[in-house]
Design an enzyme around this catalytic site. Sequence first.
Site, PDB file in Angstrom:
ATOM      1  N   PRO A  23      46.937  37.494  28.936  1.00 32.07           N
ATOM      2  CG  PRO A  23      47.054  38.702  30.919  1.00 32.07           C
ATOM      3  CD  PRO A  23      47.787  38.462  29.632  1.00 32.07           C
ATOM      4  CB  THR A  25      38.515  37.064  31.929  1.00 34.21           C
ATOM      5  OG1 THR A  25      39.424  37.773  32.777  1.00 34.21           O
ATOM      6  CG2 THR A  25      37.469  36.382  32.781  1.00 34.21           C
ATOM      7  CD  GLN A 100      46.461  38.766  34.916  1.00 30.57           C
ATOM      8  OE1 GLN A 100      45.240  38.640  34.953  1.00 30.57           O
ATOM      9  NE2 GLN A 100      47.070  39.582  34.066  1.00 30.57           N
ATOM     10  CG  HIS A 167      45.496  41.738  36.853  1.00 28.75           C
ATOM     11  ND1 HIS A 167      45.709  43.017  36.388  1.00 28.75           N
ATOM     12  CD2 HIS A 167      44.424  41.265  36.137  1.00 28.75           C
ATOM     13  CE1 HIS A 167      44.820  43.301  35.441  1.00 28.75           C
ATOM     14  NE2 HIS A 167      44.042  42.256  35.273  1.00 28.75           N
ATOM     15  CB  ALA A 169      46.879  46.355  34.706  1.00 27.27           C
ATOM     16  CG  HIS A 170      43.530  46.264  32.861  1.00 26.48           C
ATOM     17  ND1 HIS A 170      43.587  44.984  32.363  1.00 26.48           N
ATOM     18  CD2 HIS A 170      44.456  46.977  32.172  1.00 26.48           C
ATOM     19  CE1 HIS A 170      44.496  44.912  31.421  1.00 26.48           C
ATOM     20  NE2 HIS A 170      45.034  46.115  31.279  1.00 26.48           N
ATOM     21  CE1 TYR A 172      38.710  43.943  37.142  1.00 27.97           C
ATOM     22  CE2 TYR A 172      40.647  43.945  35.732  1.00 27.97           C
ATOM     23  CZ  TYR A 172      39.283  43.796  35.892  1.00 27.97           C
ATOM     24  OH  TYR A 172      38.490  43.511  34.819  1.00 27.97           O
TER      25      TYR A 172
END
Length: 363
Positions: A23, A25, A100, A167, A169-170, A172
Amino acid sequence: MDVLARPFSLGSLELRNRIAMAPMTREFSPGGVPGEDVAQYYARRAAAGVGLIITEGTYVDHASAGTKGGVPRFHGADALAGWAGVVDAVHGVGGKIVPQLWHVGMARTAGAPPVPEAPRVGPSGIPLDETEHGHAMTQQDLDDVVAAFAAGAAAAEAQGFDGIEIHGAHGYLVDQFLWERTNRRTDAYGGDIPSRSRFAAEIVAAARAVVSPDFPIIFRMSQWKIGGYDAKLGTSPQELEAVLAPLTEAGVDAFHASTRRYWLPEFDGSDLNLAGWVKKLSGKPTISVGSVGLDNEFTKAFQGEGGGVTDIDALLDRLERDEFDLIAVGRALLGDPEWAAKTLGGRADELKPFSPAALRTLY
């Protein structure tokens, strides 16, 4: 390349090979509605041999979920009609696709679209950077977001998608609950690792309840955060297992373990990467990811540096010993839509290098 070409099954999802599109953006959906250009962008890569398309992050139906107007949403008749066109295009060339589902949480910029007046929200209102604190979510807020993810899951199955990815992860929203740095709650959603995992598990369970039993739910997780590359959900296998257990019990079918370099070991004393450890600890299939086929990691792209082509011999070795089950490819597929066909066909000498210009185009 036979190991990369092996079919794979996950519930009702039957994949022709082990290659997934990661995925990424893109911001090419005006008003949050994906158009024909988005459909062809994904279909082009499916037609060239990608087994599983994982879409860019799509905002769930919550006012604070997003932070950019060109990122697609996964609610509203117009956006869902656009996604139906994407599904048809990908299926039409023999591909499989999952959306996602995404909520940015405290990564939202105050006053940004798609809902400028929406507050920044998170488990404790603590940002990942030095920006102002936001709104600590109430129980009603939590219930609303869980319902929004469940609605997205139901819509995905209704629109003909082959599964979903949540989602988590990261840095968020979902990950903000998992991470002790951003989750300082003293209620049932904060404290020890199982408590910090509760919100994510509730989202998974709510999604599981509204889709068919064999409709796959993938959960994307990471240790690192945007701007926090040394962050850890688990500093040991035991701590990581404590994160994974509630999610597995709630109904996750596979984990997408995000790293910036797939070849790096996660813990001392073993060469297993994060996806390898997650598979070992959870007993679930995993997707690995991180600078596949390129000679630098992705943050360099945002500094104007390209990524030269490199071999994937080490990746094939890991797949051959079943360290993980699928490999997600990101920038290499932006730079060359036919990456999968060329790689599987032994035409690595024809691969095109990634260029930062690919981040600004939808080809």
